[in-house]
Design a protein around this motif. Sequence first.
Motif, mmCIF file in Angstrom:
data_model
loop_
_atom_site.group_PDB
_atom_site.id
_atom_site.type_symbol
_atom_site.label_atom_id
_atom_site.label_comp_id
_atom_site.label_asym_id
_atom_site.label_seq_id
_atom_site.Cartn_x
_atom_site.Cartn_y
_atom_site.Cartn_z
ATOM 1 N N ALA A 168 0.851 -1.719 0.001
ATOM 2 C CA ALA A 168 0.137 0.358 0.175
ATOM 3 C C ALA A 168 0.852 0.559 0.124
ATOM 4 N N LEU A 169 2.256 0.598 0.220
ATOM 5 C CA LEU A 169 3.225 2.118 1.055
ATOM 6 C C LEU A 169 3.757 2.652 -0.252
ATOM 7 N N SER A 170 3.596 1.336 -1.292
ATOM 8 C CA SER A 170 4.751 2.462 -2.435
ATOM 9 C C SER A 170 3.734 2.176 -3.492
ATOM 10 N N LEU A 171 2.598 1.943 -3.384
ATOM 11 C CA LEU A 171 0.697 2.791 -4.340
ATOM 12 C C LEU A 171 0.969 4.283 -3.636
ATOM 13 N N ALA A 172 0.892 4.282 -2.206
ATOM 14 C CA ALA A 172 0.476 5.982 -1.780
ATOM 15 C C ALA A 172 1.722 6.987 -1.793
ATOM 16 N N MET A 173 3.216 5.881 -2.164
ATOM 17 C CA MET A 173 4.467 6.891 -2.864
ATOM 18 C C MET A 173 4.029 7.310 -3.994
ATOM 19 N N ALA A 175 1.497 8.003 -5.764
ATOM 20 C CA ALA A 175 0.180 8.256 -6.202
ATOM 21 C C ALA A 175 0.982 9.381 -6.202
ATOM 22 N N HIS A 176 1.369 9.707 -5.122
ATOM 23 C CA HIS A 176 2.137 11.246 -4.190
ATOM 24 C C HIS A 176 3.148 11.942 -5.391
ATOM 25 N N TRP A 177 3.728 11.461 -5.945
ATOM 26 C CA TRP A 177 4.843 11.570 -6.616
ATOM 27 C C TRP A 177 3.705 11.685 -8.485
ATOM 28 N N VAL A 178 3.165 11.315 -8.621
ATOM 29 C CA VAL A 178 2.359 11.385 -10.274
ATOM 30 C C VAL A 178 1.846 12.667 -9.945
ATOM 31 N N ALA A 179 0.471 12.596 -9.089
ATOM 32 C CA ALA A 179 0.298 13.377 -8.684
ATOM 33 C C ALA A 179 0.652 14.994 -8.476
ATOM 34 N N GLY A 180 2.017 15.196 -7.664
ATOM 35 C CA GLY A 180 3.292 16.018 -7.220
ATOM 36 C C GLY A 180 3.413 16.777 -8.515
ATOM 37 N N ASP A 181 3.919 16.318 -9.201
ATOM 38 C CA ASP A 181 4.689 16.626 -10.386
ATOM 39 C C ASP A 181 3.452 17.276 -11.163
ATOM 40 N N ARG A 182 2.350 17.493 -11.226
ATOM 41 C CA ARG A 182 1.389 18.021 -11.572
ATOM 42 C C ARG A 182 0.879 19.136 -11.130
ATOM 43 N N ARG A 183 0.996 19.039 -9.373
ATOM 44 C CA ARG A 183 0.466 20.561 -8.336
ATOM 45 C C ARG A 183 0.989 21.547 -8.703
ATOM 46 N N PHE A 184 2.116 22.256 -9.340
ATOM 47 C CA PHE A 184 2.557 23.399 -9.514
ATOM 48 C C PHE A 184 1.885 23.992 -10.798
ATOM 49 N N ALA A 185 1.795 22.883 -11.875
ATOM 50 C CA ALA A 185 1.214 24.234 -12.821
ATOM 51 C C ALA A 185 -0.585 23.909 -12.281
ATOM 52 N N GLY A 186 -1.380 22.829 -11.374
ATOM 53 C CA GLY A 186 -2.506 23.350 -11.163
ATOM 54 C C GLY A 186 -2.347 24.237 -10.141
ATOM 55 N N SER A 187 -1.732 24.991 -10.035
ATOM 56 C CA SER A 187 -1.852 25.797 -8.525
ATOM 57 C C SER A 187 -2.472 27.264 -9.458
ATOM 58 N N LYS A 231 16.025 8.930 -9.930
ATOM 59 C CA LYS A 231 17.212 8.093 -9.786
ATOM 60 C C LYS A 231 16.061 7.776 -7.255
ATOM 61 N N LEU A 232 16.763 8.853 -6.864
ATOM 62 C CA LEU A 232 15.872 8.595 -5.503
ATOM 63 C C LEU A 232 14.551 8.138 -5.532
ATOM 64 N N ARG A 233 13.731 8.396 -6.760
ATOM 65 C CA ARG A 233 12.225 7.802 -6.777
ATOM 66 C C ARG A 233 12.422 6.299 -6.906
ATOM 67 N N LEU A 234 12.973 5.904 -7.678
ATOM 68 C CA LEU A 234 13.399 4.839 -7.826
ATOM 69 C C LEU A 234 13.996 3.942 -6.230
ATOM 70 N N ILE A 235 14.882 4.462 -5.614
ATOM 71 C CA ILE A 235 15.442 3.992 -4.557
ATOM 72 C C ILE A 235 14.767 4.149 -3.649
ATOM 73 N N ALA A 236 13.389 4.812 -3.605
ATOM 74 C CA ALA A 236 12.494 5.100 -2.416
ATOM 75 C C ALA A 236 11.419 4.344 -2.701
ATOM 76 N N LEU A 237 11.246 3.811 -3.865
ATOM 77 C CA LEU A 237 10.173 2.586 -4.007
ATOM 78 C C LEU A 237 10.695 1.006 -4.131
ATOM 79 N N GLY A 238 12.448 1.069 -4.777
ATOM 80 C CA GLY A 238 12.796 -0.540 -4.216
ATOM 81 C C GLY A 238 13.232 -1.065 -3.169
ATOM 82 N N GLN A 271 12.661 8.727 0.639
ATOM 83 C CA GLN A 271 11.781 9.077 0.377
ATOM 84 C C GLN A 271 11.321 10.657 1.236
ATOM 85 N N ARG A 272 12.114 10.475 2.092
ATOM 86 C CA ARG A 272 12.169 11.794 2.875
ATOM 87 C C ARG A 272 12.752 13.237 2.494
#
Lengths: 289, 246
Positions: A168-173, A175-187, A231-238, A271-272
Amino acid sequence: MHPAPSLILFTTLSGLGFGLLAWLGFGLKAPTGFAAIVFFGLGYALAGIGLLAAAFHLGHPERALLAFTQWRSSWLSREAVLSAATLAVMAPHAAASAFWGTPLPVLGWLGGLLALATILATAMIYAQIRAVPRWHHWSTPPVFLLAALAGGALLAAKLTAALWLMLALSLAMVAHWVAGDRRFAGSGSDAGTATGLGKIGKVRLLEPPHSGRNYLLREMVHVVGRKHAHKLRLIALGLGALGPAFLLMLPASYLTALLALVLHMTGMLAQRWLFFAEAEHVVGLYYGR
Amino acid sequence: MTTLPTKTDRKLGLVIDLDTCVGCHACVISCKGWNTQNYGAPLSDMDAYGAEPEGTFLNRVHSFEVTREQAPPMVVHFPKSCLHCDNAPCVTVCPTGASYKRTEDGIVLVNESACIGCGLCAWACPYGAREMDGAEKVMKKCTLCVDRIYNENLPEEDREPACVRTCPAGARHFGDLSDPDSDVSQLVAAREGFDLMPEQGTQPVNKYLPPRARDSLDMPDLASLCDPAPEATGFLGWLDRALEKL
């Protein structure tokens, strides 16, 4: 945002500590005797070290008690109150389990709920900040809660729960990255709205207000981390979630559990670090970055 | 208490004219001077004579270039300080009650003796209006010169913020923006004053006035003057093509 080591240590260690305490509070078969001393001791130590690390982040730690006063409006104050309440409420349950072999389930459950509320409050400190669009999203609290619960389950030797929580944590992370990448433009914030000159034409910084650095740039315009985000995302996820999940699918042993814990903690630190380092603050618009 | 007042009696604030500002940074210096010598912790400089000097400022002037269609680009000098927002996110995040918005005049202030220096208010501000002092480790921000505007020991003409008093171009105006008849409110109405980043929901009190429309000369299309020379013919054309092939 500036990835301060004190904040990274605080959110990971105290998250893990409160996650473990939550499991010990909710545990139907709570450990007793020496095992309880070890488990509760670990939970208290992690939570305590984390809180101490957070205090080092303050400019005036001697005034830290004032932070317990504004729980009506401030998530940071709520976090202080809830963390202290968790440790206080859980103490009789811990002592009764360790010294008299009789857990106090009511206090345990109450302490467990308070521990979860503490983790939520930590996440809300970041999620409430509208000026950091990547954080200001529903996907932030699940990452903090699931990280704490997954790590806590691993420590509390609830290995089946840990496996599902890691997934579940891997899915949440993600989701947070995918959503996060669009947040600034969406703000809706850009150099045009920041200066109000967007109606006239395309706005670009010509001269910054000063040639040197300042508090704002150091604290809120951290650009180094954004470069290695992928790269850090892959490390955090893996390391943080999928690796431990794989190890938990193997036949249970102390070695696999220990290895899963080490991997998980390393991944969570990455991740943090990334959580802070890749978060863009809208004040960067005034500095052209 | 770090909850925001539902209503303030007055809304004291600044109106900054981006048409008039010449980018001289005099407001930056006078602000630093007044707020270093008066109320609260001084605004320190770190490594002032070293290789990487920096300091705490409550007001900074940025300069932007605005590229327009069918017109030459403009340079706009842009002073930025605390906007004393009605819905100030910096106030509600404060865990100690050090940050507050005054009910009587809407000024957002920091009680420095209660500030633990956590820096969360600076994170919450979209405008970068708060800076932690490097020496005192407390949060500093524009006080709207609260120790000048009510100060009866000063001559009456000096009872306005230092930045406003010093501006040689008259680009900064101070007044009550809750009163529709005040000079500043009328200025905002006449010049279509605007909020910075209204989408952040902060409801700033300070307003900015846009640059006025410039006179437009019958200018030739500058870009066409930069077009490459027309293709040569005859001997020069042959030479041009021959050299091109080398």
